[in-house]
Write a protein that holds these residues in place. Structure first.
Motif, PDB file in Angstrom:
ATOM      1  N   THR A 170     -32.322 -12.599 -27.817  1.00  0.00           N
ATOM      2  CA  THR A 170     -31.959 -12.471 -26.415  1.00  0.00           C
ATOM      3  C   THR A 170     -30.542 -11.952 -26.312  1.00  0.00           C
ATOM      4  O   THR A 170     -29.712 -12.236 -27.159  1.00  0.00           O
ATOM      5  CB  THR A 170     -32.058 -13.840 -25.701  1.00  0.00           C
ATOM      6  N   LYS A 171     -30.263 -11.165 -25.286  1.00  0.00           N
ATOM      7  CA  LYS A 171     -28.906 -10.639 -25.102  1.00  0.00           C
ATOM      8  C   LYS A 171     -27.894 -11.776 -25.147  1.00  0.00           C
ATOM      9  O   LYS A 171     -28.061 -12.791 -24.474  1.00  0.00           O
ATOM     10  CB  LYS A 171     -28.783  -9.907 -23.757  1.00  0.00           C
ATOM     11  N   ASN A 172     -26.843 -11.556 -25.941  1.00  0.00           N
ATOM     12  CA  ASN A 172     -25.741 -12.509 -26.064  1.00  0.00           C
ATOM     13  C   ASN A 172     -26.137 -13.812 -26.744  1.00  0.00           C
ATOM     14  O   ASN A 172     -25.356 -14.753 -26.783  1.00  0.00           O
ATOM     15  CB  ASN A 172     -25.126 -12.829 -24.686  1.00  0.00           C
ATOM     16  N   LEU A 206     -10.850 -22.662 -28.605  1.00  0.00           N
ATOM     17  CA  LEU A 206     -11.910 -21.835 -28.043  1.00  0.00           C
ATOM     18  C   LEU A 206     -11.347 -20.494 -27.596  1.00  0.00           C
ATOM     19  O   LEU A 206     -10.191 -20.405 -27.176  1.00  0.00           O
ATOM     20  CB  LEU A 206     -12.558 -22.543 -26.855  1.00  0.00           C
ATOM     21  N   PRO A 207     -12.142 -19.435 -27.657  1.00  0.00           N
ATOM     22  CA  PRO A 207     -11.666 -18.131 -27.183  1.00  0.00           C
ATOM     23  C   PRO A 207     -11.566 -18.107 -25.668  1.00  0.00           C
ATOM     24  O   PRO A 207     -12.175 -18.929 -24.971  1.00  0.00           O
ATOM     25  CB  PRO A 207     -12.744 -17.162 -27.683  1.00  0.00           C
ATOM     26  N   ASP A 208     -10.805 -17.128 -25.137  1.00  0.00           N
ATOM     27  CA  ASP A 208     -10.682 -16.997 -23.688  1.00  0.00           C
ATOM     28  C   ASP A 208     -12.013 -16.595 -23.061  1.00  0.00           C
ATOM     29  O   ASP A 208     -12.371 -17.060 -21.983  1.00  0.00           O
ATOM     30  CB  ASP A 208      -9.617 -15.945 -23.341  1.00  0.00           C
ATOM     31  N   GLU A 209     -12.744 -15.703 -23.733  1.00  0.00           N
ATOM     32  CA  GLU A 209     -14.025 -15.235 -23.223  1.00  0.00           C
ATOM     33  C   GLU A 209     -15.155 -15.949 -23.958  1.00  0.00           C
ATOM     34  O   GLU A 209     -15.206 -15.911 -25.188  1.00  0.00           O
ATOM     35  CB  GLU A 209     -14.152 -13.718 -23.412  1.00  0.00           C
ATOM     36  N   PRO A 210     -16.073 -16.585 -23.238  1.00  0.00           N
ATOM     37  CA  PRO A 210     -17.176 -17.303 -23.908  1.00  0.00           C
ATOM     38  C   PRO A 210     -18.004 -16.407 -24.822  1.00  0.00           C
ATOM     39  O   PRO A 210     -18.529 -16.865 -25.833  1.00  0.00           O
ATOM     40  CB  PRO A 210     -18.016 -17.827 -22.729  1.00  0.00           C
ATOM     41  N   ILE A 220     -17.950 -25.848 -22.975  1.00  0.00           N
ATOM     42  CA  ILE A 220     -19.095 -25.932 -23.878  1.00  0.00           C
ATOM     43  C   ILE A 220     -20.378 -25.585 -23.123  1.00  0.00           C
ATOM     44  O   ILE A 220     -21.247 -24.877 -23.636  1.00  0.00           O
ATOM     45  CB  ILE A 220     -19.194 -27.343 -24.496  1.00  0.00           C
ATOM     46  N   LYS A 221     -20.492 -26.058 -21.888  1.00  0.00           N
ATOM     47  CA  LYS A 221     -21.686 -25.768 -21.094  1.00  0.00           C
ATOM     48  C   LYS A 221     -21.816 -24.276 -20.831  1.00  0.00           C
ATOM     49  O   LYS A 221     -22.919 -23.716 -20.856  1.00  0.00           O
ATOM     50  CB  LYS A 221     -21.634 -26.543 -19.772  1.00  0.00           C
ATOM     51  N   SER A 222     -20.704 -23.614 -20.573  1.00  0.00           N
ATOM     52  CA  SER A 222     -20.732 -22.166 -20.340  1.00  0.00           C
ATOM     53  C   SER A 222     -21.219 -21.421 -21.575  1.00  0.00           C
ATOM     54  O   SER A 222     -22.004 -20.478 -21.487  1.00  0.00           O
ATOM     55  CB  SER A 222     -19.339 -21.661 -19.946  1.00  0.00           C
ATOM     56  N   ILE A 223     -20.740 -21.855 -22.749  1.00  0.00           N
ATOM     57  CA  ILE A 223     -21.150 -21.201 -23.993  1.00  0.00           C
ATOM     58  C   ILE A 223     -22.623 -21.462 -24.273  1.00  0.00           C
ATOM     59  O   ILE A 223     -23.350 -20.573 -24.737  1.00  0.00           O
ATOM     60  CB  ILE A 223     -20.272 -21.684 -25.161  1.00  0.00           C
ATOM     61  N   GLU A 224     -23.088 -22.682 -23.984  1.00  0.00           N
ATOM     62  CA  GLU A 224     -24.507 -23.003 -24.188  1.00  0.00           C
ATOM     63  C   GLU A 224     -25.397 -22.062 -23.389  1.00  0.00           C
ATOM     64  O   GLU A 224     -26.440 -21.615 -23.884  1.00  0.00           O
ATOM     65  CB  GLU A 224     -24.787 -24.449 -23.782  1.00  0.00           C
ATOM     66  N   ARG A 225     -24.986 -21.744 -22.162  1.00  0.00           N
ATOM     67  CA  ARG A 225     -25.794 -20.841 -21.333  1.00  0.00           C
ATOM     68  C   ARG A 225     -25.835 -19.438 -21.934  1.00  0.00           C
ATOM     69  O   ARG A 225     -26.847 -18.739 -21.830  1.00  0.00           O
ATOM     70  CB  ARG A 225     -25.230 -20.791 -19.914  1.00  0.00           C
ATOM     71  N   ILE A 226     -24.741 -19.038 -22.573  1.00  0.00           N
ATOM     72  CA  ILE A 226     -24.670 -17.678 -23.131  1.00  0.00           C
ATOM     73  C   ILE A 226     -25.473 -17.568 -24.428  1.00  0.00           C
ATOM     74  O   ILE A 226     -26.233 -16.615 -24.628  1.00  0.00           O
ATOM     75  CB  ILE A 226     -23.203 -17.278 -23.367  1.00  0.00           C
ATOM     76  N   ILE A 227     -25.307 -18.538 -25.336  1.00  0.00           N
ATOM     77  CA  ILE A 227     -25.966 -18.448 -26.644  1.00  0.00           C
ATOM     78  C   ILE A 227     -27.384 -19.012 -26.618  1.00  0.00           C
ATOM     79  O   ILE A 227     -28.119 -18.890 -27.608  1.00  0.00           O
ATOM     80  CB  ILE A 227     -25.152 -19.154 -27.736  1.00  0.00           C
ATOM     81  N   LYS A 228     -27.775 -19.612 -25.496  1.00  0.00           N
ATOM     82  CA  LYS A 228     -29.116 -20.179 -25.342  1.00  0.00           C
ATOM     83  C   LYS A 228     -29.423 -21.233 -26.401  1.00  0.00           C
ATOM     84  O   LYS A 228     -30.559 -21.377 -26.846  1.00  0.00           O
ATOM     85  CB  LYS A 228     -30.178 -19.066 -25.407  1.00  0.00           C
ATOM     86  N   GLN A 229     -28.408 -21.968 -26.796  1.00  0.00           N
ATOM     87  CA  GLN A 229     -28.574 -23.032 -27.776  1.00  0.00           C
ATOM     88  C   GLN A 229     -27.714 -24.227 -27.383  1.00  0.00           C
ATOM     89  O   GLN A 229     -26.630 -24.050 -26.821  1.00  0.00           O
ATOM     90  CB  GLN A 229     -28.173 -22.563 -29.177  1.00  0.00           C
ATOM     91  N   PRO A 230     -28.177 -25.443 -27.675  1.00  0.00           N
ATOM     92  CA  PRO A 230     -27.412 -26.635 -27.304  1.00  0.00           C
ATOM     93  C   PRO A 230     -26.340 -26.978 -28.331  1.00  0.00           C
ATOM     94  O   PRO A 230     -26.462 -26.658 -29.520  1.00  0.00           O
ATOM     95  CB  PRO A 230     -28.474 -27.733 -27.262  1.00  0.00           C
TER      96      PRO A 230
END
Length: 601
Positions: A209-211, A319-323, A354-364
């Motif tokens: 999946t993208k990203n 953490l990086p500035d951009e998720p 962390i929640k923002s990154i979870e949405r991007i990588i599609k993993q918990p």
């Protein structure tokens, strides 16, 4: 017929593939290679780091290049020197049975004269970083007016690094009828923009999946106070004795500082960042590949192009500035079907990210606790036991055995085992026996230092006119005050002045640091202020006329290096004084600003 042969590759490439031990193509190779071989088209390919993107565009490019013609036919742009060299070396391996095909790397930090001479001898394929490529075009040392193929590798990272104008300028020197292949791990809007601007109805392929991050990587986060971030890093390393990792920091300054602390504390570590010379970078990477270095502390930019097998952990010290950048970082591990671990050290105020990154990588993410001292002792003890169990006997020791047995003859088997293991156990036990619990309640979601009644607001007489934005001012304050990144918050940059917050426990340290503070001959003053009403307390500082001021530069270069573990350091993180004198006064922003206006007039 082999799986690679089914893709349509010619015998010369298939022979090189066989020599390299490749048995079956990766998913991105299976999808991209047939299309690029059979069709004359532009392409956007989205796949994670470590999935074989270089071969996905490298095989078709080599097969389509006319080796009998010496002019440049293919241009590959990549964001960093390391990635540039990595791609060049791989293409040379792929084309070793293709006579007359020459690939040349162009990158900063090496002799531009030598690179120019290599091109003049004939380079059908050029692999380049955007900055050096633009420089050579301006000097008329390279001709890309006849290229047929342009590949943008790690396009998202090139754009994230600010290379959009360079890429635009470079592509303006290329034919309009060329074919452009864009390979990227993520698809932010900047990549979409460049695809629309420079490509004609590209074919798009996506692996996963993208990203989305790779499924071979497990994701963990550890919540600690900002001041305990470094102590947490050490405990994670000690709890994983076989760690072979990349530790990511946001800035060159933090990268250098963390690496130096790790080396001082006996860990095999080194720094990798943009202030290192090419020779220093090469030495660091050589040591890392040979595992003389176990913990490579790197910035996001410098880590691009790290192609090292069997990295067990990626540790996000910050953490990086951009998720989206998290995807690139975690892609350093879990390669080639192997599993890996991505660890994030966060303060309470960062847990929401962390929640923002979870949405991007599609993993918990799994929330885990920093291990306590006794757990680390147990891990190290059983690690030593396994090392002893798996050690092959060196029979060169046989002549010395009678003397050794004579020395140890009074001890039973149980006593000898206890003595052997006590050497390692005692070292860790003495270090960790009085260690504190570093974990904090992650469910709060906010760092108490950044909000509430114990936070103090300050005025500082520098702003946008002094070339500051909120990030550079925050870095300057953090470095000057020797505070953790999350100890400075709510940075608000105005035209000629700014505001920022720290925990009230640091207020005396802030005021004393900036008392009679000068930088580049300019007096910098800080005073406690008030943002949006309420009381403020502390000492005010005199304000001097404005002068030219530039942000503090990054830390100096280092050749990195590492050494074997020896003694352990003292437990603890950043230290700061919380005692001192203080007063109180009432003030609001309007009166402060008005007084400044009247003084300037």
């Amino acid at each position: 017929m082999s799986k690679f042969e089914q893709l349509g590759l010619n015998p010369a490439i298939l022979k090189a593939v066989e020599d390299m031990g490749f048995t079956s193509p990766s998913e991105v190779q299976e999808k991209a290679i047939p299309i690029l071989l059979q069709e004359n088209t532009d392409m956007v390919a989205l796949a994670q780091t470590g999935t074989g993107k270089t071969a996905a565009f490298g095989f078709p490019l080599i097969q389509k290049i006319n080796a009998d013609k010496k002019h440049t036919q293919g241009l590959i742009l990549s964001p960093t020197r390391e990635l540039c060299l990595q791609i060049t070396n791989e293409l040379k391996n792929y084309s070793k049975y293709t006579p007359g095909l020459n690939t040349v790397a162009i990158y900063g930090g090496a002799s531009i004269t030598d690179q120019s001479k290599q091109i003049q001898r004939g380079a059908q394929i050029i692999v380049a970083t955007p900055g050096r490529m633009q420089d050579m075009i301006n000097r008329r040392l390279v001709d890309i007016s006849k290229i047929e193929f342009c590949i943008l590798d790690e396009a998202d990272e090139m754009l994230n690094m600010g290379f959009f104008e360079d890429i635009t300028a470079i592509l303006s020197h290329t034919p309009k009828d060329k074919h452009t292949w864009l390979f990227s791990a993520t698809m932010p809007k900047e990549v979409s923009t460049i695809a629309k601007k420079f490509m004609r109805t590209p074919v798009e392929i996506t692996v996963g999946t993208k990203n989305q991050g790779t499924s071979n990587v497990s994701h963990e986060y550890y919540a600690v106070n900002s001041r305990d971030r470094y102590s947490a890093l050490k405990r994670l390393a000690d709890a994983n004795p076989d760690i072979f990792s990349v530790v990511f920091c946001r800035t060159k300054r933090d990268t250098q500082k963390v690496a130096e602390q790790l080396i001082e504390d006996g860990y095999n570590a080194a720094a990798l960042h943009g202030d290192l010379s090419q020779n220093q970078r090469d030495l660091v990477m050589k040591s890392f590949r040979s595992r003389q270095i176990q913990m490579l502390v790197a910035t996001d930019v410098a880590a691009r192009g790290i192609d090292v097998d069997d990295i067990t952990h990626v540790i996000h010290y910050q953490l990086p500035d951009e998720p989206e950048v998290y995807t690139h970082r975690s892609g350093r591990t879990g390669r080639a079907g192997k599993s890996g671990v991505s660890m994030v050290i966060v303060s309470k105020s960062e847990v929401r990210k962390i929640k923002s990154i979870e949405r991007i990588i599609k993993q918990p993410f799994e929330h885990k606790e920093i291990p306590d001292g006794m757990e680390i002792c147990r891990v190290q003890l059983f690690h030593l036991a396994n090392d002893i169990k798996n050690t092959e006997i060196n029979h060169d020791i046989d002549p010395y055995l009678p003397s050794i047995e004579e020395v140890l003859q009074d001890f039973t088997k149980e006593e000898l085992i206890k003595k052997v293991f006590s050497v390692e156990f005692t070292r860790f036990f003495n270090y960790y026996k009085n260690s504190s619990n570093l974990n904090v309640n992650a469910s709060a979601g906010r760092d108490d230092r950044s909000s509430g009644g114990d936070s103090t607001r300050y005025f500082i007489n520098v702003g946008a006119k002094d070339d500051f934005d909120w990030m550079t001012l925050k870095d300057f304050l953090k470095a000057t005050l020797d505070l953790g990144r999350d100890d400075v918050s709510r940075v608000d940059v105005k035209d000629s002045f700014s505001f920022f917050n720290t925990s009230s426990e640091f207020s005396d340290k802030v005021l004393s640091t900036f008392e009679n503070f000068q930088h580049h001959g300019r007096r910098i003053s800080v005073e406690i202020s008030q943002d949006g009403g309420g009381r403020s307390s502390g000492r005010s500082k005199s304000r001097k006329p404005r002068g030219e001021f530039k942000p503090r530069e990054g830390a100096g270069a280092s050749d990195g290096g590492g050494r074997r573990r020896s003694a352990k350091p003292k437990e603890g993180g950043d230290k700061s004084s919380s005692k001192g004198k203080g007063g109180s006064r009432k003030k609001n922003i309007e009166s402060s600003v008005n007084r400044r206006k009247s003084r300037r007039s």
